[in-house]
Design a protein around this motif. Structure first.
Motif, PDB file in Angstrom:
ATOM      1  N   GLN A   1       7.220   6.879   7.550  1.00  8.90           N
ATOM      2  CA  GLN A   1       7.401   7.971   6.599  1.00  8.90           C
ATOM      3  C   GLN A   1       6.945   7.524   5.215  1.00  8.90           C
ATOM      4  O   GLN A   1       6.847   6.327   4.933  1.00  8.90           O
ATOM      5  N   LEU A   2       6.678   8.511   4.353  1.00  4.97           N
ATOM      6  CA  LEU A   2       6.295   8.234   2.974  1.00  4.97           C
ATOM      7  C   LEU A   2       7.418   8.638   2.035  1.00  4.97           C
ATOM      8  O   LEU A   2       8.262   9.461   2.384  1.00  4.97           O
ATOM      9  N   SER A   3       7.407   8.073   0.822  1.00  6.06           N
ATOM     10  CA  SER A   3       8.453   8.347  -0.161  1.00  6.06           C
ATOM     11  C   SER A   3       7.831   8.564  -1.537  1.00  6.06           C
ATOM     12  O   SER A   3       6.708   8.120  -1.796  1.00  6.06           O
ATOM     13  N   PRO A   4       8.563   9.228  -2.439  1.00 11.78           N
ATOM     14  CA  PRO A   4       8.043   9.424  -3.804  1.00 11.78           C
ATOM     15  C   PRO A   4       7.749   8.101  -4.501  1.00 11.78           C
ATOM     16  O   PRO A   4       8.500   7.134  -4.367  1.00 11.78           O
ATOM     17  N   HIS A   5       6.644   8.071  -5.220  1.00 14.34           N
ATOM     18  CA  HIS A   5       6.228   6.895  -6.000  1.00 14.34           C
ATOM     19  C   HIS A   5       6.034   5.652  -5.135  1.00 14.34           C
ATOM     20  O   HIS A   5       6.083   4.529  -5.643  1.00 14.34           O
ATOM     21  N   MET A   6       5.787   5.830  -3.881  1.00 14.03           N
ATOM     22  CA  MET A   6       5.748   4.688  -2.965  1.00 14.03           C
ATOM     23  C   MET A   6       4.652   3.686  -3.340  1.00 14.03           C
ATOM     24  O   MET A   6       4.874   2.472  -3.355  1.00 14.03           O
ATOM     25  N   PHE A   7       3.451   4.197  -3.662  1.00 15.44           N
ATOM     26  CA  PHE A   7       2.334   3.317  -4.020  1.00 15.44           C
ATOM     27  C   PHE A   7       1.801   3.633  -5.419  1.00 15.44           C
ATOM     28  O   PHE A   7       0.644   3.347  -5.713  1.00 15.44           O
ATOM     29  N   SER A   8       2.612   4.208  -6.270  1.00 20.43           N
ATOM     30  CA  SER A   8       2.115   4.611  -7.586  1.00 20.43           C
ATOM     31  C   SER A   8       1.763   3.396  -8.442  1.00 20.43           C
ATOM     32  O   SER A   8       2.419   2.355  -8.387  1.00 20.43           O
ATOM     33  N   SER A   9       0.683   3.552  -9.200  1.00 17.87           N
ATOM     34  CA  SER A   9       0.197   2.521 -10.130  1.00 17.87           C
ATOM     35  C   SER A   9      -0.131   1.204  -9.449  1.00 17.87           C
ATOM     36  O   SER A   9      -0.007   0.137 -10.055  1.00 17.87           O
ATOM     37  N   CYS A  10      -0.555   1.269  -8.202  1.00 11.96           N
ATOM     38  CA  CYS A  10      -1.101   0.077  -7.527  1.00 11.96           C
ATOM     39  C   CYS A  10      -2.620   0.158  -7.654  1.00 11.96           C
ATOM     40  O   CYS A  10      -3.314   0.632  -6.748  1.00 11.96           O
ATOM     41  N   TYR A  11      -3.127  -0.292  -8.777  1.00 12.09           N
ATOM     42  CA  TYR A  11      -4.511  -0.044  -9.143  1.00 12.09           C
ATOM     43  C   TYR A  11      -5.519  -0.642  -8.164  1.00 12.09           C
ATOM     44  O   TYR A  11      -6.577  -0.077  -7.923  1.00 12.09           O
ATOM     45  N   ASN A  12      -5.212  -1.802  -7.615  1.00 16.44           N
ATOM     46  CA  ASN A  12      -6.193  -2.548  -6.825  1.00 16.44           C
ATOM     47  C   ASN A  12      -5.904  -2.549  -5.330  1.00 16.44           C
ATOM     48  O   ASN A  12      -6.492  -3.337  -4.591  1.00 16.44           O
ATOM     49  N   LEU A  13      -5.033  -1.683  -4.894  1.00 12.91           N
ATOM     50  CA  LEU A  13      -4.670  -1.645  -3.478  1.00 12.91           C
ATOM     51  C   LEU A  13      -5.843  -1.115  -2.656  1.00 12.91           C
ATOM     52  O   LEU A  13      -6.251   0.032  -2.812  1.00 12.91           O
ATOM     53  N   GLU A  14      -6.389  -1.948  -1.776  1.00 14.09           N
ATOM     54  CA  GLU A  14      -7.558  -1.550  -0.995  1.00 14.09           C
ATOM     55  C   GLU A  14      -7.289  -1.468   0.504  1.00 14.09           C
ATOM     56  O   GLU A  14      -8.110  -0.929   1.252  1.00 14.09           O
ATOM     57  N   TYR A  15      -6.149  -1.984   0.945  1.00 13.42           N
ATOM     58  CA  TYR A  15      -5.846  -1.918   2.380  1.00 13.42           C
ATOM     59  C   TYR A  15      -4.356  -1.647   2.574  1.00 13.42           C
ATOM     60  O   TYR A  15      -3.502  -2.357   2.041  1.00 13.42           O
ATOM     61  N   ILE A  16      -4.061  -0.582   3.328  1.00 16.41           N
ATOM     62  CA  ILE A  16      -2.685  -0.264   3.710  1.00 16.41           C
ATOM     63  C   ILE A  16      -2.678   0.001   5.210  1.00 16.41           C
ATOM     64  O   ILE A  16      -3.515   0.760   5.715  1.00 16.41           O
ATOM     65  N   LYS A  17      -1.745  -0.615   5.884  1.00 16.43           N
ATOM     66  CA  LYS A  17      -1.591  -0.354   7.311  1.00 16.43           C
ATOM     67  C   LYS A  17      -0.116  -0.097   7.590  1.00 16.43           C
ATOM     68  O   LYS A  17       0.701  -1.017   7.665  1.00 16.43           O
ATOM     69  N   LEU A  18       0.223   1.193   7.687  1.00 15.53           N
ATOM     70  CA  LEU A  18       1.557   1.609   8.091  1.00 15.53           C
ATOM     71  C   LEU A  18       1.442   2.379   9.400  1.00 15.53           C
ATOM     72  O   LEU A  18       0.339   2.732   9.835  1.00 15.53           O
ATOM     73  N   LYS A  19       2.580   2.672   9.988  1.00 15.59           N
ATOM     74  CA  LYS A  19       2.553   3.480  11.201  1.00 15.59           C
ATOM     75  C   LYS A  19       2.086   4.900  10.906  1.00 15.59           C
ATOM     76  O   LYS A  19       1.481   5.561  11.755  1.00 15.59           O
ATOM     77  N   CYS A  20       2.322   5.363   9.670  1.00 16.19           N
ATOM     78  CA  CYS A  20       2.031   6.754   9.321  1.00 16.19           C
ATOM     79  C   CYS A  20       0.737   6.942   8.540  1.00 16.19           C
ATOM     80  O   CYS A  20       0.312   8.081   8.321  1.00 16.19           O
ATOM     81  N   LEU A  21       0.108   5.866   8.099  1.00 14.24           N
ATOM     82  CA  LEU A  21      -1.150   6.027   7.368  1.00 14.24           C
ATOM     83  C   LEU A  21      -1.937   4.731   7.363  1.00 14.24           C
ATOM     84  O   LEU A  21      -1.400   3.646   7.582  1.00 14.24           O
ATOM     85  N   THR A  22      -3.223   4.891   7.063  1.00 15.93           N
ATOM     86  CA  THR A  22      -4.115   3.741   6.935  1.00 15.93           C
ATOM     87  C   THR A  22      -5.033   3.961   5.740  1.00 15.93           C
ATOM     88  O   THR A  22      -5.582   5.054   5.560  1.00 15.93           O
ATOM     89  N   LEU A  23      -5.177   2.936   4.933  1.00 15.24           N
ATOM     90  CA  LEU A  23      -6.199   2.918   3.887  1.00 15.24           C
ATOM     91  C   LEU A  23      -7.121   1.754   4.171  1.00 15.24           C
ATOM     92  O   LEU A  23      -6.699   0.597   4.166  1.00 15.24           O
ATOM     93  N   SER A  24      -8.368   2.065   4.449  1.00 13.92           N
ATOM     94  CA  SER A  24      -9.327   1.023   4.788  1.00 13.92           C
ATOM     95  C   SER A  24     -10.728   1.513   4.458  1.00 13.92           C
ATOM     96  O   SER A  24     -11.087   2.654   4.770  1.00 13.92           O
ATOM     97  N   ASN A  25     -11.490   0.658   3.819  1.00 15.48           N
ATOM     98  CA  ASN A  25     -12.887   0.976   3.517  1.00 15.48           C
ATOM     99  C   ASN A  25     -13.016   2.260   2.690  1.00 15.48           C
ATOM    100  O   ASN A  25     -13.985   3.010   2.827  1.00 15.48           O
ATOM    101  N   GLY A  26     -12.018   2.532   1.855  1.00 13.89           N
ATOM    102  CA  GLY A  26     -12.047   3.710   0.992  1.00 13.89           C
ATOM    103  C   GLY A  26     -11.466   4.965   1.604  1.00 13.89           C
ATOM    104  O   GLY A  26     -11.266   5.961   0.906  1.00 13.89           O
TER     105      GLY A  26
END
Length: 376
Positions: free
Chosen positions: A113-138
């Motif tokens: 699940q996601l929550s408010p402000h969970m990844f806010s102001s993470c300027y350089n975050l380029e990879y996220i791997k959760l069960k509910c989402l993926t951030l990879s290669n943009g």
């Protein structure tokens, strides 16, 4: 009445343009021609090999942390933190990874699940791997179990998010993607609600697909520098409120099928806006198109009221299609030079034709002694 007749004069050329716009892909809602980047399946493996993740507590100044416990508090304001692996964390919480300016990777495969402000102001975050989402290669890909993106979840300056696939998401809450400065394309086939400032100041956003949208919040898409076309053909009727597309500097064309009311400054200060179609709009609120200096035509056939300053300083506006009995205020079309000039010319033409008609009637009456001179 003469002025209104002048405003409703159709030209064959403009009718052809409008038909062309409706027939072609100007009013389509898909991103079929956009290639979304593929997910990098090997990033996690390369990340763990390249960097030495240590089993440690977050209170320690360690750049790469691996934790096997399930009860981990929110991890905020860690300037040295670069990578984080949470093997057994299941619960998401507000501000969970907030304001870690140099954090590059987050791996927590059990968070669903996601929550408010969970990844806010993470300027350089380029990879996220959760069960509910993926951030990879943009590419930020939201899994099908997520129906809502919480408020400020990706707030402020995510420089590595270029494409978003929202899949089954229906609601994007306040400031969810505010100032994601590299975001270019968003696909939300089931999104119905976009709340306040959700995509505000995403300065590189080029296009988005929300075919079922039925709600805009304040400033929802304002200050988008590269969007050229807005086309939403949802069947759900809804109202616009305030500055939804304010200062979209490259915007040239708008098609909104089901909007019933155009809000205060909804399209104000869009200097390149040329034409608009609003099939269901009945009201144009104050200053809605103020300072749209290149606006040429607006088609909204059932508009019944235009409030003050709605088209102030729309200098090139010369064609509008509203309800024949629409009402407007004295300053509704203030500074619309082309429109006022056209109205004056048509008024002169009307008087010239009626004057000639009166002369003909008088002459016929003089010759035959019959006929009634019409003075209306």
């Amino acid at each position: 009445q003469v002025q209104k007749k002048a405003l409703f004069t159709h030209s064959v050329h403009l009718q052809q343009i409008l038909q062309y716009i409706k027939d072609k892909d100007f009013v389509s809602n898909t991103l079929n021609n956009i290639d979304f980047p593929a997910e990098d399946d090997k990033f996690q493996e390369k990340e763990t090999k390249r960097n030495k993740y240590k089993i440690a507590d977050v209170v320690l100044d360690t750049p790469y942390i691996k934790m096997n416990i399930s009860n981990v508090p929110s991890i905020q304001n860690k300037q040295i933190l670069r990578g984080l692996i949470l093997n057994n964390v299941v619960v998401s919480m507000p501000y969970q990874f907030n304001n870690n300016n140099y954090l590059r990777a987050v791996i927590a495969l059990k968070i669903d699940q996601l929550s408010p402000h969970m990844f806010s102001s993470c300027y350089n975050l380029e990879y996220i791997k959760l069960k509910c989402l993926t951030l990879s290669n943009g590419l930020l890909k939201i899994e099908n179990n997520i129906k809502t993106i919480p408020a400020c979840c990706f707030f402020n300056h995510h420089t590595h998010i270029t494409h978003i696939q929202l899949n089954k998401v229906q609601v994007v809450e306040d400031s969810a993607f505010f100032y994601c400065s590299k975001l270019q394309f968003v696909d939300g086939p089931q999104v119905t609600h976009v709340h306040n400032q959700s995509f505000s100041t995403c300065i590189q956003l080029r296009d988005f697909n929300f075919p079922n949208l039925c709600y805009f919040g304040y400033y929802a898409f304002n200050e988008l520098s590269l969007v050229k076309k807005i086309s939403i053909s949802s069947q759900f009727r809804f109202k616009m409120k305030n500055r939804e597309f304010f200062k979209c500097t490259q915007l040239t064309f708008v098609y909104l099928k089901s909007v019933t009311s155009l809000g205060v400054q909804s399209f104000a200060s869009c200097p390149n806006l040329r034409g608009c179609i609003f099939s269901s709009a009945e009201l144009v609120e104050k200053s809605c198109f103020q300072d749209c200096s290149k606006l040429v035509w607006v088609e909204a056939p059932i508009v019944k009221a235009v409030l003050s300053n709605s088209f102030t300083d729309c200098k090139t506006l010369n064609r509008i299609w509203f309800d024949s009995n629409f009402i407007y205020e004295k300053d509704s079309f203030l500074g619309c030079r082309a429109l006022n000039r056209k109205a004056k010319l048509d008024k002169r033409k009307y008087h010239r034709i009626t004057g000639q008609y009166k002369k003909i009637c008088k002459y016929v009456h003089y010759l035959t002694g019959i006929g009634k001179i019409q003075t209306d």
